[in-house]
Motif scaffolding. Sequence first.
Motif, mmCIF file in Angstrom:
data_model
loop_
_atom_site.group_PDB
_atom_site.id
_atom_site.type_symbol
_atom_site.label_atom_id
_atom_site.label_comp_id
_atom_site.label_asym_id
_atom_site.label_seq_id
_atom_site.Cartn_x
_atom_site.Cartn_y
_atom_site.Cartn_z
ATOM 1 N N GLU A 103 -35.598 -11.998 7.684
ATOM 2 C CA GLU A 103 -37.022 -12.247 7.499
ATOM 3 C C GLU A 103 -37.380 -12.369 6.027
ATOM 4 N N SER A 104 -36.676 -11.640 5.149
ATOM 5 C CA SER A 104 -36.981 -11.707 3.725
ATOM 6 C C SER A 104 -36.547 -13.043 3.129
ATOM 7 N N MET A 105 -35.702 -13.793 3.810
ATOM 8 C CA MET A 105 -35.271 -15.100 3.322
ATOM 9 C C MET A 105 -36.291 -16.190 3.636
ATOM 10 N N MET A 106 -37.255 -15.899 4.499
ATOM 11 C CA MET A 106 -38.275 -16.895 4.837
ATOM 12 C C MET A 106 -39.242 -17.039 3.662
ATOM 13 N N THR A 107 -39.662 -18.271 3.417
ATOM 14 C CA THR A 107 -40.623 -18.558 2.361
ATOM 15 C C THR A 107 -41.781 -19.343 2.954
ATOM 16 N N ASP A 108 -42.869 -19.397 2.221
ATOM 17 C CA ASP A 108 -44.061 -20.097 2.688
ATOM 18 C C ASP A 108 -43.995 -21.576 2.339
ATOM 19 N N VAL A 139 -38.678 -31.501 -3.159
ATOM 20 C CA VAL A 139 -37.314 -31.353 -2.655
ATOM 21 C C VAL A 139 -36.497 -30.623 -3.724
ATOM 22 N N ALA A 140 -35.768 -29.598 -3.295
ATOM 23 C CA ALA A 140 -34.870 -28.860 -4.179
ATOM 24 C C ALA A 140 -33.586 -28.566 -3.407
ATOM 25 N N PRO A 141 -32.447 -28.589 -4.089
ATOM 26 C CA PRO A 141 -31.187 -28.316 -3.400
ATOM 27 C C PRO A 141 -31.129 -26.898 -2.834
ATOM 28 N N ALA A 142 -30.289 -26.710 -1.850
ATOM 29 C CA ALA A 142 -30.031 -25.365 -1.321
ATOM 30 C C ALA A 142 -29.569 -24.493 -2.483
ATOM 31 N N GLY A 143 -29.973 -23.244 -2.456
ATOM 32 C CA GLY A 143 -29.594 -22.316 -3.513
ATOM 33 C C GLY A 143 -30.598 -22.245 -4.650
ATOM 34 N N VAL A 144 -31.517 -23.209 -4.726
ATOM 35 C CA VAL A 144 -32.541 -23.215 -5.770
ATOM 36 C C VAL A 144 -33.830 -22.680 -5.158
ATOM 37 N N GLU A 145 -34.202 -21.482 -5.570
ATOM 38 C CA GLU A 145 -35.396 -20.842 -5.020
ATOM 39 C C GLU A 145 -36.596 -21.201 -5.890
ATOM 40 N N LYS A 146 -37.417 -22.112 -5.378
ATOM 41 C CA LYS A 146 -38.601 -22.580 -6.089
ATOM 42 C C LYS A 146 -39.724 -22.760 -5.076
ATOM 43 N N ALA A 147 -40.912 -22.262 -5.397
ATOM 44 C CA ALA A 147 -42.044 -22.314 -4.471
ATOM 45 C C ALA A 147 -42.354 -23.744 -4.047
ATOM 46 N N THR A 181 -32.484 -39.362 19.841
ATOM 47 C CA THR A 181 -33.682 -38.805 19.221
ATOM 48 C C THR A 181 -33.320 -38.245 17.849
ATOM 49 N N LEU A 182 -34.267 -38.365 16.923
ATOM 50 C CA LEU A 182 -34.106 -37.840 15.570
ATOM 51 C C LEU A 182 -35.350 -37.039 15.216
ATOM 52 N N ARG A 183 -35.148 -35.968 14.455
ATOM 53 C CA ARG A 183 -36.248 -35.150 13.965
ATOM 54 C C ARG A 183 -35.794 -34.534 12.642
ATOM 55 N N LEU A 184 -36.723 -34.307 11.732
ATOM 56 C CA LEU A 184 -36.424 -33.657 10.462
ATOM 57 C C LEU A 184 -37.006 -32.245 10.470
ATOM 58 N N LEU A 185 -36.281 -31.327 9.845
ATOM 59 C CA LEU A 185 -36.729 -29.947 9.701
ATOM 60 C C LEU A 185 -36.390 -29.518 8.284
ATOM 61 N N LEU A 186 -37.384 -29.047 7.560
ATOM 62 C CA LEU A 186 -37.172 -28.628 6.177
ATOM 63 C C LEU A 186 -36.687 -27.191 6.142
ATOM 64 N N GLY A 187 -35.695 -26.936 5.311
ATOM 65 C CA GLY A 187 -35.201 -25.581 5.104
ATOM 66 C C GLY A 187 -35.404 -25.186 3.654
ATOM 67 N N ASN A 188 -35.494 -23.899 3.399
ATOM 68 C CA ASN A 188 -35.668 -23.439 2.027
ATOM 69 C C ASN A 188 -34.321 -23.291 1.328
ATOM 70 N N TYR A 189 -34.309 -22.578 0.229
ATOM 71 C CA TYR A 189 -33.107 -22.403 -0.582
ATOM 72 C C TYR A 189 -31.934 -21.823 0.213
ATOM 73 N N ALA A 190 -32.224 -21.091 1.303
ATOM 74 C CA ALA A 190 -31.199 -20.415 2.091
ATOM 75 C C ALA A 190 -30.975 -21.090 3.445
ATOM 76 N N HIS A 191 -31.416 -22.340 3.610
ATOM 77 C CA HIS A 191 -31.299 -23.085 4.869
ATOM 78 C C HIS A 191 -32.161 -22.490 5.978
ATOM 79 N N VAL A 192 -33.126 -21.649 5.626
ATOM 80 C CA VAL A 192 -34.021 -21.038 6.604
ATOM 81 C C VAL A 192 -35.319 -21.849 6.631
ATOM 82 N N PRO A 193 -35.787 -22.252 7.806
ATOM 83 C CA PRO A 193 -37.084 -22.932 7.866
ATOM 84 C C PRO A 193 -38.186 -22.032 7.291
ATOM 85 N N HIS A 194 -39.217 -22.648 6.799
ATOM 86 C CA HIS A 194 -40.326 -21.912 6.201
ATOM 87 C C HIS A 194 -41.090 -21.122 7.265
#
Length: 142
Positions: A22-27, A60-68, A115-128
Amino acid sequence: MNRIAITLFSALLIAPVNAFAESMMTDAPANAELYFVQPSDGATVEGTFKVVFGLRNMGVAPAGVEKASTGHHHLLIDTEVPSDLSKPLPATDQIKHFGGGQTETEITLQPGEHTLRLLLGNYAHVPHSQPVVSDQITITVE
């Protein structure tokens, strides 16, 4: 007594893992929008075709880059959005990761409807915490 001790010990081991996930989730901004630039819904494409990702009101930021207010793309092929979005997305044949910050790709699919769909993940591959997900599109591969 042993059963109670084992239950308490198990709970102590599992609780930190859940809290960590849960702490890996970002807004994400409430007005964030994820969409396909190409192909369009209902398109007929060749076996190998280009997919271009669109994103509004976030960066857009690469995985591993934690930026709001940033994330990276995941392409879901012939699958639903995972039910548990509090964990990192798995890398499978149906969930393609673009952790380098890529905004387009070329994919090859077998002939037929997909079917295709996009899902954004944060720096840790966790959806927001407010998942940023595109509408699902359907394409036909010749």
